[in-house]
Write an enzyme that holds these catalytic residues in place. Structure first.
Site, PDB file in Angstrom:
ATOM      1  NE  ARG A 177       5.428  -0.149  10.194  1.00  0.00           N
ATOM      2  CZ  ARG A 177       4.326  -0.263   9.445  1.00  0.00           C
ATOM      3  NH1 ARG A 177       4.229   0.375   8.302  1.00  0.00           N
ATOM      4  NH2 ARG A 177       3.324  -1.013   9.851  1.00  0.00           N
ATOM      5  CE  LYS A 206      -2.074  -1.164   3.878  1.00  0.00           C
ATOM      6  NZ  LYS A 206      -1.419  -2.444   4.176  1.00  0.00           N
ATOM      7  NE  ARG A 249      -5.337  -1.644   9.330  1.00  0.00           N
ATOM      8  CZ  ARG A 249      -4.237  -1.127   8.776  1.00  0.00           C
ATOM      9  NH1 ARG A 249      -4.267   0.063   8.214  1.00  0.00           N
ATOM     10  NH2 ARG A 249      -3.125  -1.793   8.788  1.00  0.00           N
ATOM     11  NE  ARG A 307       1.696  -4.862  11.051  1.00  0.00           N
ATOM     12  CZ  ARG A 307       2.866  -4.782  10.414  1.00  0.00           C
ATOM     13  NH1 ARG A 307       3.979  -5.272  10.975  1.00  0.00           N
ATOM     14  NH2 ARG A 307       2.935  -4.223   9.242  1.00  0.00           N
ATOM     15  NE  ARG A 366       7.554  -2.305   6.341  1.00  0.00           N
ATOM     16  CZ  ARG A 366       6.259  -2.317   6.556  1.00  0.00           C
ATOM     17  NH1 ARG A 366       5.431  -1.847   5.668  1.00  0.00           N
ATOM     18  NH2 ARG A 366       5.793  -2.808   7.689  1.00  0.00           N
TER      19      ARG A 366
HETATM   20  P1  AP5 Z   1       4.747  -1.622   2.005  1.00  0.00           P
HETATM   21  O1  AP5 Z   1       4.400  -0.758   0.837  1.00  0.00           O
HETATM   22  O2  AP5 Z   1       5.457  -1.026   3.144  1.00  0.00           O
HETATM   23  O3  AP5 Z   1       3.446  -2.407   2.491  1.00  0.00           O
HETATM   24  P2  AP5 Z   1       2.134  -1.865   3.210  1.00  0.00           P
HETATM   25  O4  AP5 Z   1       0.977  -2.513   2.529  1.00  0.00           O
HETATM   26  O5  AP5 Z   1       2.136  -0.387   3.285  1.00  0.00           O
HETATM   27  O6  AP5 Z   1       2.334  -2.567   4.618  1.00  0.00           O
HETATM   28  P3  AP5 Z   1       2.172  -1.994   6.117  1.00  0.00           P
HETATM   29  O7  AP5 Z   1       2.998  -2.872   7.002  1.00  0.00           O
HETATM   30  O8  AP5 Z   1       2.437  -0.536   6.147  1.00  0.00           O
HETATM   31  O9  AP5 Z   1       0.691  -2.294   6.341  1.00  0.00           O
HETATM   32  P4  AP5 Z   1      -0.035  -2.339   7.700  1.00  0.00           P
HETATM   33  O10 AP5 Z   1      -1.420  -2.319   7.201  1.00  0.00           O
HETATM   34  O11 AP5 Z   1       0.334  -3.474   8.562  1.00  0.00           O
HETATM   35  O12 AP5 Z   1       0.554  -1.067   8.482  1.00  0.00           O
HETATM   36  P5  AP5 Z   1      -0.044   0.353   8.788  1.00  0.00           P
HETATM   37  O13 AP5 Z   1       1.069   1.301   8.925  1.00  0.00           O
HETATM   38  O14 AP5 Z   1      -1.135   0.695   7.849  1.00  0.00           O
HETATM   39  O15 AP5 Z   1       5.594  -2.856   1.394  1.00  0.00           O
HETATM   40  C1  AP5 Z   1       6.115  -3.870   2.224  1.00  0.00           C
HETATM   41  C2  AP5 Z   1       7.451  -4.365   1.677  1.00  0.00           C
HETATM   42  O16 AP5 Z   1       7.243  -5.067   0.449  1.00  0.00           O
HETATM   43  C3  AP5 Z   1       8.453  -3.253   1.349  1.00  0.00           C
HETATM   44  O17 AP5 Z   1       9.709  -3.700   1.729  1.00  0.00           O
HETATM   45  C4  AP5 Z   1       8.357  -3.092  -0.168  1.00  0.00           C
HETATM   46  O18 AP5 Z   1       9.582  -2.664  -0.725  1.00  0.00           O
HETATM   47  C5  AP5 Z   1       8.019  -4.505  -0.609  1.00  0.00           C
HETATM   48  N1  AP5 Z   1       7.165  -4.552  -1.790  1.00  0.00           N
HETATM   49  C6  AP5 Z   1       6.061  -3.789  -2.030  1.00  0.00           C
HETATM   50  N2  AP5 Z   1       5.492  -4.146  -3.211  1.00  0.00           N
HETATM   51  C7  AP5 Z   1       6.260  -5.171  -3.703  1.00  0.00           C
HETATM   52  C8  AP5 Z   1       6.172  -5.969  -4.904  1.00  0.00           C
HETATM   53  N3  AP5 Z   1       5.195  -5.789  -5.809  1.00  0.00           N
HETATM   54  N4  AP5 Z   1       7.105  -6.928  -5.088  1.00  0.00           N
HETATM   55  C9  AP5 Z   1       8.088  -7.117  -4.157  1.00  0.00           C
HETATM   56  N5  AP5 Z   1       8.221  -6.382  -3.019  1.00  0.00           N
HETATM   57  C10 AP5 Z   1       7.317  -5.432  -2.808  1.00  0.00           C
HETATM   58  O19 AP5 Z   1      -0.703   0.121  10.220  1.00  0.00           O
HETATM   59  C11 AP5 Z   1       0.109  -0.126  11.360  1.00  0.00           C
HETATM   60  C12 AP5 Z   1      -0.778  -0.255  12.602  1.00  0.00           C
HETATM   61  O20 AP5 Z   1      -1.487   0.979  12.823  1.00  0.00           O
HETATM   62  C13 AP5 Z   1      -1.866  -1.326  12.544  1.00  0.00           C
HETATM   63  O21 AP5 Z   1      -1.350  -2.580  12.916  1.00  0.00           O
HETATM   64  C14 AP5 Z   1      -2.876  -0.770  13.562  1.00  0.00           C
HETATM   65  O22 AP5 Z   1      -2.462  -1.018  14.874  1.00  0.00           O
HETATM   66  C15 AP5 Z   1      -2.788   0.738  13.317  1.00  0.00           C
HETATM   67  N6  AP5 Z   1      -3.756   1.188  12.306  1.00  0.00           N
HETATM   68  C16 AP5 Z   1      -3.472   1.716  11.091  1.00  0.00           C
HETATM   69  N7  AP5 Z   1      -4.587   2.035  10.428  1.00  0.00           N
HETATM   70  C17 AP5 Z   1      -5.625   1.710  11.228  1.00  0.00           C
HETATM   71  C18 AP5 Z   1      -7.043   1.792  11.085  1.00  0.00           C
HETATM   72  N8  AP5 Z   1      -7.612   2.268   9.975  1.00  0.00           N
HETATM   73  N9  AP5 Z   1      -7.806   1.365  12.130  1.00  0.00           N
HETATM   74  C19 AP5 Z   1      -7.237   0.902  13.262  1.00  0.00           C
HETATM   75  N10 AP5 Z   1      -5.907   0.780  13.448  1.00  0.00           N
HETATM   76  C20 AP5 Z   1      -5.101   1.176  12.443  1.00  0.00           C
HETATM   77 MG    MG Z   2       2.188   1.044   4.858  1.00  0.00          MG
END
Ligand code: AP5
Ligand code: MG
Length: 221
Positions: free
Chosen positions: A163, A15, A90, A174, A129
């Site tokens: 992270r 994402k 979410r 997660r 990552r």
């Molecule tokens: P990356 O782009 O970083 O992936 P991402 O989908 O952004 O993953 P996140 O870990 O950020 O998602 P998340 O939903 O767990 O975390 P968030 O910060 O939203 O890519 C990952 C890796 O893959 C990278 O190394 C990249 O280079 C590689 N890659 C990407 N595409 C690729 C491809 N096509 N091929 C190969 N490699 C590739 O949330 C964190 C926490 O915040 C949650 O756990 C929760 O506690 C809280 N939170 C956030 N939003 C909410 C909400 N709406 N409601 C409640 N709690 C929330």
């Molecule tokens: Mg992210």
């Protein structure tokens, strides 16, 4: 009319990686709930401290605080033409609240982009990552998308870090939370004719091309 694009997908689906390209392409700010929580934590706000308790365990932050944080963010001047939402909504209550919120701004969800990646690949992605400390939050992967210089961002030269919620135990939690609590939203948006599903197992540029095509198709309709 403002434009609102949703980027959905499991933890590590890409994402954030894709939002970097889409925000430039469509001139919309990236509104990432996880990044907003991390920013609050860095600034030691009460919201950041509350969110930390959930994020450290890989659980969702309660809907009420998450929704009001997003409401506040979407009211800022840079989001007057819309936004690219990354990681929000979410839960079904978040999605319903978002509908009400966007109606207030004279808009609606234009498309929900679901980047589909199987569980085993999500784990592989999260474990390699590295993210930059700059405001752009650029992402790298030590095997799939390495930086040109060791542990430094190609774009802004800031240090790369892993992270704290990327420990194996929290990663698994997660992913479980995604499939249990967030995946029902896929059906929610499918039923409304707003879902666009993209195969996230392709190389980064191909995923971007398909996402751009999907958004352009929706905007042209
Ligand atoms: P990356 O782009 O970083 O992936 P991402 O989908 O952004 O993953 P996140 O870990 O950020 O998602 P998340 O939903 O767990 O975390 P968030 O910060 O939203 O890519 C990952 C890796 O893959 C990278 O190394 C990249 O280079 C590689 N890659 C990407 N595409 C690729 C491809 N096509 N091929 C190969 N490699 C590739 O949330 C964190 C926490 O915040 C949650 O756990 C929760 O506690 C809280 N939170 C956030 N939003 C909410 C909400 N709406 N409601 C409640 N709690 C929330
Ligand atoms: Mg992210």
């Amino acid at each position: 009319m403002p434009i609102y694009l949703l980027l959905m997908g499991g933890p590590g689906a890409g994402k954030g990686t894709q939002a970097q390209f889409l925000r430039e392409k469509f001139g919309l700010p990236q509104v990432a709930s996880g990044d907003l929580f991390r920013d609050n934590l860095k600034r030691q706000t009460p919201l950041g401290q509350l969110a930390k308790q959930y994020m450290d365990r890989g659980e969702l932050v309660p809907d009420d605080v998450t929704i009001s944080m997003i409401r506040e963010r979407l009211q800022q001047a840079d989001a007057k033409n819309g936004a690219m939402l990354d990681g929000f909504p979410r839960t079904i209550p978040q999605a319903e609240a978002l509908d009400g919120l966007l109606a207030e701004f004279g808009g609606r969800v234009n498309v929900a982009l679901y980047v589909k990646v199987p569980e085993a690949v999500l784990l592989e992605r999260l474990s390699g990552r590295w993210t930059c400390r700059g405001p752009g939050q650029h992402t790298y992967h030590m095997l799939f998308n390495p930086p040109k210089h060791d542990k430094l961002c190609d774009v802004d030269g800031t240090e790369l870090y892993q992270r704290p919620d990327d420990t194996p135990e929290v990663q698994s939690r997660r992913i479980r939370v995604f499939f249990e609590q967030t995946s029902p939203l896929i059906e929610f948006y499918r039923q409304r004719g707003l879902l666009s599903e993209i195969d996230g197992e392709q190389p980064i540029e191909q995923v971007t091309a398909q996402l751009v095509g999907a958004v352009e198709g929706v905007l042209a309709a």
